[in-house]
Motif scaffolding. Structure first.
Motif, PDB file in Angstrom:
ATOM      1  N   VAL A 164       0.854  -1.183   0.000  1.00  0.00           N
ATOM      2  CA  VAL A 164       0.000   0.000   0.000  1.00  0.00           C
ATOM      3  C   VAL A 164       0.888   1.230   0.000  1.00  0.00           C
ATOM      4  O   VAL A 164       1.845   1.330   0.780  1.00  0.00           O
ATOM      5  CB  VAL A 164      -0.937   0.002   1.234  1.00  0.00           C
ATOM      6  CG1 VAL A 164      -1.686   1.320   1.337  1.00  0.00           C
ATOM      7  CG2 VAL A 164      -1.921  -1.147   1.151  1.00  0.00           C
ATOM      8  N   ARG A 165       0.573   2.158  -0.877  1.00  0.00           N
ATOM      9  CA  ARG A 165       1.317   3.401  -0.976  1.00  0.00           C
ATOM     10  C   ARG A 165       0.598   4.476  -0.188  1.00  0.00           C
ATOM     11  O   ARG A 165      -0.608   4.703  -0.371  1.00  0.00           O
ATOM     12  CB  ARG A 165       1.453   3.841  -2.431  1.00  0.00           C
ATOM     13  CG  ARG A 165       2.258   5.124  -2.641  1.00  0.00           C
ATOM     14  CD  ARG A 165       3.710   4.932  -2.283  1.00  0.00           C
ATOM     15  NE  ARG A 165       4.502   6.147  -2.516  1.00  0.00           N
ATOM     16  CZ  ARG A 165       5.735   6.305  -2.073  1.00  0.00           C
ATOM     17  NH1 ARG A 165       6.335   5.347  -1.390  1.00  0.00           N
ATOM     18  NH2 ARG A 165       6.391   7.416  -2.326  1.00  0.00           N
ATOM     19  N   LEU A 166       1.319   5.144   0.713  1.00  0.00           N
ATOM     20  CA  LEU A 166       0.779   6.235   1.515  1.00  0.00           C
ATOM     21  C   LEU A 166       1.531   7.506   1.130  1.00  0.00           C
ATOM     22  O   LEU A 166       2.734   7.625   1.398  1.00  0.00           O
ATOM     23  CB  LEU A 166       0.914   5.931   3.007  1.00  0.00           C
ATOM     24  CG  LEU A 166       0.172   4.654   3.431  1.00  0.00           C
ATOM     25  CD1 LEU A 166       1.171   3.532   3.714  1.00  0.00           C
ATOM     26  CD2 LEU A 166      -0.704   4.903   4.635  1.00  0.00           C
ATOM     27  N   ALA A 167       0.838   8.423   0.474  1.00  0.00           N
ATOM     28  CA  ALA A 167       1.483   9.607  -0.087  1.00  0.00           C
ATOM     29  C   ALA A 167       0.856  10.868   0.484  1.00  0.00           C
ATOM     30  O   ALA A 167      -0.363  10.943   0.662  1.00  0.00           O
ATOM     31  CB  ALA A 167       1.347   9.607  -1.609  1.00  0.00           C
ATOM     32  N   TRP A 168       1.706  11.859   0.767  1.00  0.00           N
ATOM     33  CA  TRP A 168       1.252  13.175   1.216  1.00  0.00           C
ATOM     34  C   TRP A 168       1.616  14.198   0.148  1.00  0.00           C
ATOM     35  O   TRP A 168       2.793  14.378  -0.169  1.00  0.00           O
ATOM     36  CB  TRP A 168       1.924  13.573   2.530  1.00  0.00           C
ATOM     37  CG  TRP A 168       1.471  12.808   3.737  1.00  0.00           C
ATOM     38  CD1 TRP A 168       0.704  11.687   3.763  1.00  0.00           C
ATOM     39  CD2 TRP A 168       1.769  13.126   5.099  1.00  0.00           C
ATOM     40  NE1 TRP A 168       0.499  11.273   5.054  1.00  0.00           N
ATOM     41  CE2 TRP A 168       1.139  12.139   5.906  1.00  0.00           C
ATOM     42  CE3 TRP A 168       2.495  14.134   5.728  1.00  0.00           C
ATOM     43  CZ2 TRP A 168       1.220  12.138   7.297  1.00  0.00           C
ATOM     44  CZ3 TRP A 168       2.582  14.138   7.109  1.00  0.00           C
ATOM     45  CH2 TRP A 168       1.945  13.153   7.883  1.00  0.00           C
ATOM     46  N   ASP A 169       0.610  14.864  -0.402  1.00  0.00           N
ATOM     47  CA  ASP A 169       0.824  15.990  -1.300  1.00  0.00           C
ATOM     48  C   ASP A 169       0.521  17.264  -0.524  1.00  0.00           C
ATOM     49  O   ASP A 169      -0.576  17.416   0.029  1.00  0.00           O
ATOM     50  CB  ASP A 169      -0.085  15.893  -2.529  1.00  0.00           C
ATOM     51  CG  ASP A 169       0.299  14.737  -3.444  1.00  0.00           C
ATOM     52  OD1 ASP A 169       1.465  14.299  -3.381  1.00  0.00           O
ATOM     53  OD2 ASP A 169      -0.563  14.264  -4.205  1.00  0.00           O
ATOM     54  N   ALA A 170       1.479  18.183  -0.474  1.00  0.00           N
ATOM     55  CA  ALA A 170       1.319  19.347   0.390  1.00  0.00           C
ATOM     56  C   ALA A 170       1.982  20.576  -0.217  1.00  0.00           C
ATOM     57  O   ALA A 170       2.875  20.472  -1.071  1.00  0.00           O
ATOM     58  CB  ALA A 170       1.927  19.072   1.768  1.00  0.00           C
ATOM     59  N   VAL A 171       1.522  21.736   0.242  1.00  0.00           N
ATOM     60  CA  VAL A 171       2.156  23.005  -0.105  1.00  0.00           C
ATOM     61  C   VAL A 171       3.276  23.232   0.906  1.00  0.00           C
ATOM     62  O   VAL A 171       3.058  23.725   2.013  1.00  0.00           O
ATOM     63  CB  VAL A 171       1.131  24.158  -0.059  1.00  0.00           C
ATOM     64  CG1 VAL A 171       1.802  25.477  -0.462  1.00  0.00           C
ATOM     65  CG2 VAL A 171      -0.055  23.870  -0.976  1.00  0.00           C
ATOM     66  N   ASP A 172       4.489  22.874   0.556  1.00  0.00           N
ATOM     67  CA  ASP A 172       5.610  22.923   1.491  1.00  0.00           C
ATOM     68  C   ASP A 172       5.850  24.326   2.063  1.00  0.00           C
ATOM     69  O   ASP A 172       6.248  24.482   3.223  1.00  0.00           O
ATOM     70  CB  ASP A 172       6.893  22.448   0.807  1.00  0.00           C
ATOM     71  CG  ASP A 172       6.997  20.935   0.790  1.00  0.00           C
ATOM     72  OD1 ASP A 172       5.984  20.271   1.080  1.00  0.00           O
ATOM     73  OD2 ASP A 172       8.082  20.411   0.486  1.00  0.00           O
ATOM     74  N   GLU A 173       5.610  25.338   1.245  1.00  0.00           N
ATOM     75  CA  GLU A 173       5.897  26.707   1.659  1.00  0.00           C
ATOM     76  C   GLU A 173       5.084  27.120   2.883  1.00  0.00           C
ATOM     77  O   GLU A 173       5.476  28.019   3.628  1.00  0.00           O
ATOM     78  CB  GLU A 173       5.592  27.652   0.494  1.00  0.00           C
ATOM     79  CG  GLU A 173       6.040  29.084   0.706  1.00  0.00           C
ATOM     80  CD  GLU A 173       5.734  29.970  -0.489  1.00  0.00           C
ATOM     81  OE1 GLU A 173       5.883  31.195  -0.361  1.00  0.00           O
ATOM     82  OE2 GLU A 173       5.329  29.425  -1.539  1.00  0.00           O
ATOM     83  N   LEU A 174       3.961  26.446   3.114  1.00  0.00           N
ATOM     84  CA  LEU A 174       3.112  26.762   4.264  1.00  0.00           C
ATOM     85  C   LEU A 174       3.779  26.419   5.594  1.00  0.00           C
ATOM     86  O   LEU A 174       3.520  27.063   6.610  1.00  0.00           O
ATOM     87  CB  LEU A 174       1.802  25.977   4.177  1.00  0.00           C
ATOM     88  CG  LEU A 174       0.559  26.626   3.594  1.00  0.00           C
ATOM     89  CD1 LEU A 174      -0.579  25.628   3.583  1.00  0.00           C
ATOM     90  CD2 LEU A 174       0.175  27.876   4.376  1.00  0.00           C
ATOM     91  N   PHE A 175       4.613  25.383   5.587  1.00  0.00           N
ATOM     92  CA  PHE A 175       5.052  24.772   6.839  1.00  0.00           C
ATOM     93  C   PHE A 175       6.530  25.043   7.123  1.00  0.00           C
ATOM     94  O   PHE A 175       7.335  25.216   6.199  1.00  0.00           O
ATOM     95  CB  PHE A 175       4.811  23.268   6.785  1.00  0.00           C
ATOM     96  CG  PHE A 175       3.376  22.897   6.514  1.00  0.00           C
ATOM     97  CD1 PHE A 175       2.430  22.958   7.523  1.00  0.00           C
ATOM     98  CD2 PHE A 175       2.967  22.502   5.254  1.00  0.00           C
ATOM     99  CE1 PHE A 175       1.102  22.630   7.279  1.00  0.00           C
ATOM    100  CE2 PHE A 175       1.650  22.172   4.990  1.00  0.00           C
ATOM    101  CZ  PHE A 175       0.710  22.241   6.014  1.00  0.00           C
ATOM    102  N   PRO A 176       6.908  25.025   8.396  1.00  0.00           N
ATOM    103  CA  PRO A 176       8.329  25.166   8.734  1.00  0.00           C
ATOM    104  C   PRO A 176       9.144  24.030   8.116  1.00  0.00           C
ATOM    105  O   PRO A 176       8.641  22.908   7.975  1.00  0.00           O
ATOM    106  CB  PRO A 176       8.331  25.070  10.272  1.00  0.00           C
ATOM    107  CG  PRO A 176       6.957  25.442  10.692  1.00  0.00           C
ATOM    108  CD  PRO A 176       6.054  24.949   9.598  1.00  0.00           C
ATOM    109  N   PRO A 177      10.384  24.280   7.767  1.00  0.00           N
ATOM    110  CA  PRO A 177      11.227  23.236   7.176  1.00  0.00           C
ATOM    111  C   PRO A 177      11.310  22.009   8.085  1.00  0.00           C
ATOM    112  O   PRO A 177      11.507  22.118   9.300  1.00  0.00           O
ATOM    113  CB  PRO A 177      12.591  23.916   7.044  1.00  0.00           C
ATOM    114  CG  PRO A 177      12.279  25.379   6.974  1.00  0.00           C
ATOM    115  CD  PRO A 177      11.083  25.578   7.854  1.00  0.00           C
ATOM    116  N   GLY A 178      11.137  20.845   7.484  1.00  0.00           N
ATOM    117  CA  GLY A 178      11.275  19.592   8.216  1.00  0.00           C
ATOM    118  C   GLY A 178      10.017  19.128   8.928  1.00  0.00           C
ATOM    119  O   GLY A 178       9.944  17.970   9.365  1.00  0.00           O
TER     120      GLY A 178
END
Length: 548
Positions: free
Chosen positions: A499-513
């Motif tokens: 099973v593949r578990l993938a997160w697609d996100a707007v990285d710029e929204l969140f603190p690095p890491g």
């Protein structure tokens, strides 16, 4: 149009008929299912129960997904279908208002949200809701692939849809697709080839297709050294949900392997489907209609609902991001780990999808400043209103809100059970759209901003990409999806036994890491659930870094 075939009255179904229907859906031996077995332990899930409920309603039963889910056994379902006091009149020839071919028709609530979200003026807008996929194979013939694409577009009318300025959609007689674009990346220099393919990906993976002109689907081909190939697929999710992508990819493989095999569609289109659906659900203004019952259900829940998704740490405000760009991160659960999680969940009467949703919610709650929040859950709500519906390409997506309250520590299995019951109730009242619910919620809270920008989307019904496609055209090697106004979209799909578990996100929204830490904690939690029974009977322990 295919029309409707005579349907066996639900009241006439025997327990063996029900057992056979269940076994056919689950691909198991009917004799392995006893009357009293909890069908979840045999692999029954929400999507399949919704499909059964829709079919039995068409056969005259007053049955809902919620009623089936309350006690998923052959014995209970037989009692529901044969002793219900409601009249059981199969829908042999439903009276249909025939839609005019080629006439514009209204968007669904979800389509409308996607369409409005494309606007640059909205926070985290300016994004086409689309999926981009890459498939690596060898020996693909460009001319043959182009012919196959045209055959698929001719068969599925929503691949010829355009979206009008007045907020309606219209099927074009001919697609504006210009033909197959071929990228020649045949250099033997691995570094140069990698840069060439990266440039193609950068140009395609974040496209905002011109849906007003009917540009909703595109296939391109990269030719590599030693006969290797990469197929690039873009599809706007205004015209195709997850199950529809599987349909169109499988049809593409069939048309490539045997040209002329598909043939045209059978005339039952999405406009007719929506008309038939509205005729069934009716308006909320019609007392006792499915839409009215759903509206009353959701309005009764408004006082308990929070007004936002999880309050995760942010690096910037959403409205300050003018060009949102999504990235993907994820991991695979191997066959052994997935089998253990599935088996342990079924021992507790829990579906695999809700086990994953609850683990995801626990991780979100560990980082959220408020452990009482909304989660946005897409339903792939394809109602069996006609025989043609199963093979249609369209966006049948409906959304339901899931109220996650983690303020009280409870054993993990109990948390899953509570959320699973809520999903069953909410999904049974999906005839009143989530956009209406959010509007009502905002009104009930004095105009306060409301939203649910964190998503859990799960499709475990079948392999995301069929073996037929992979054998003919290549393996899925990279994918990205993007959705306007969404912060984080968790997608779950099967790939063979894993099973593949993938997160697609707007990285710029969140603190690095931050997202990497959260994903790591999610993977660790799932591995613990796979490894030990006691992880299910105690509250979930989510590892968070000290720098939280």
């Amino acid at each position: 149009m295919t029309g409707s075939r005579p349907v066996t009255r639900a009241a006439d179904l025997s327990r063996q008929d029900i057992r056979n229907a269940v076994a056919g859906l689950l691909a198991v031996d009917a004799e392995s299912i006893s009357d009293a077995d909890n069908l979840i332990r045999h692999g029954m899930d929400s999507i399949r129960m919704m499909r059964l409920a829709g079919g039995w309603r068409r056969a005259g039963a007053d049955v809902t997904f919620q009623k089936l889910a309350e006690n998923p056994t052959v014995q209970h379902w037989h009692e529901l279908l044969t002793t219900d006091s409601a009249p059981q009149t199969p829908e042999v020839e439903p009276v249909r208002h025939r839609v005019e071919a080629g006439a514009p028709f209204a968007l669904t609530p979800v389509q409308r949200a996607y369409w409005i979200g494309r606007g640059d003026e909205l926070a985290l807008g300016g994004v086409g809701c689309h999926a981009y996929l890459e498939f690596d194979g060898s020996g693909i013939d460009p001319d043959r692939l182009e012919s196959a694409v045209r055959e698929v577009v001719d068969r599925h009318e929503m691949l010829r849809a355009r979206f009008l300025e007045d907020g309606r959609q219209q099927i074009l007689e001919h697609s504006p697709w210009a033909g197959l674009t071929v990228h020649h990346v045949t250099t033997a220099d691995a570094v140069a080839a990698g840069k060439g393919l990266e440039a193609v990906r950068a140009g395609l993976s974040h496209r905002r297709l011109d849906v007003a002109a009917g540009e909703v689907f595109d296939v391109q081909l990269s030719l590599l050294a030693a006969g290797r190939t990469r197929i690039h697929v873009n599809v706007d999710l205004l015209v195709a949900d997850v199950a529809s992508i599987d349909v169109l990819l499988t049809d593409l493989a069939r048309a490539y392997r045997v040209p002329g095999r598909l043939g045209p569609g059978d005339g039952y289109g999405f406009a007719q489907y929506l008309q038939d659906y509205r005729a069934w659900s009716k308006s909320p203004d019609v007392a006792g209609s499915p839409a009215a019952v759903a509206r009353d259900y959701w309005r009764s829940r408004l006082p308990q609902l929070p007004t936002s998704g999880p309050l995760l740490p942010l690096a910037t405000r959403p409205e300050e991001i003018t060009r949102p760009r999504f990235s993907r991160r994820g991991f695979d659960l191997g066959a052994k780990e997935w089998e253990r999680i599935t088996a342990r969940g079924r021992e507790h009467g829990l579906t695999p999808a809700m086990v994953l949703a609850t683990a995801y919610a626990e991780v979100l709650g560990a980082w959220s400043t408020d452990r009482n929040f909304l989660l946005n859950v897409p339903l792939f709500d394809r109602q069996p209103l006609d025989r043609a519906v199963t093979g249609m390409v369209a966006d049948f997506t409906n959304l339901v809100l899931l109220h996650v309250d983690l303020r009280r520590p409870v054993p993990f299995a109990q948390r899953v059970r509570e959320l699973q019951h809520q999903v069953q109730q909410n999904a049974s009242h999906a005839q009143y759209s989530t956009l209406n619910v959010l509007r009502d919620l905002r009104r009930a809270n004095g105009g306060k901003r409301v939203g649910a920008p964190v998503v859990f989307a799960c499709n475990l019904d079948s392999d995301f990409v069929s073996r037929e496609f992979r054998a003919a055209l290549g393996e899925l090697t990279w994918m990205l999806s993007q959705t306007p106004q969404v912060w984080l979209d968790h997608q779950v799909y099967r790939t063979d036994d894993s099973v593949r578990l993938a997160w697609d996100a707007v990285d710029e929204l969140f603190p690095p890491g931050l997202l990497d830490d959260m994903l790591r904690a999610y993977e660790e939690l799932l591995n613990r659930l796979a490894a030990a029974d006691n992880q299910w009977t105690t509250p979930a322990a989510v590892s968070t870094p000290s720098a939280r």
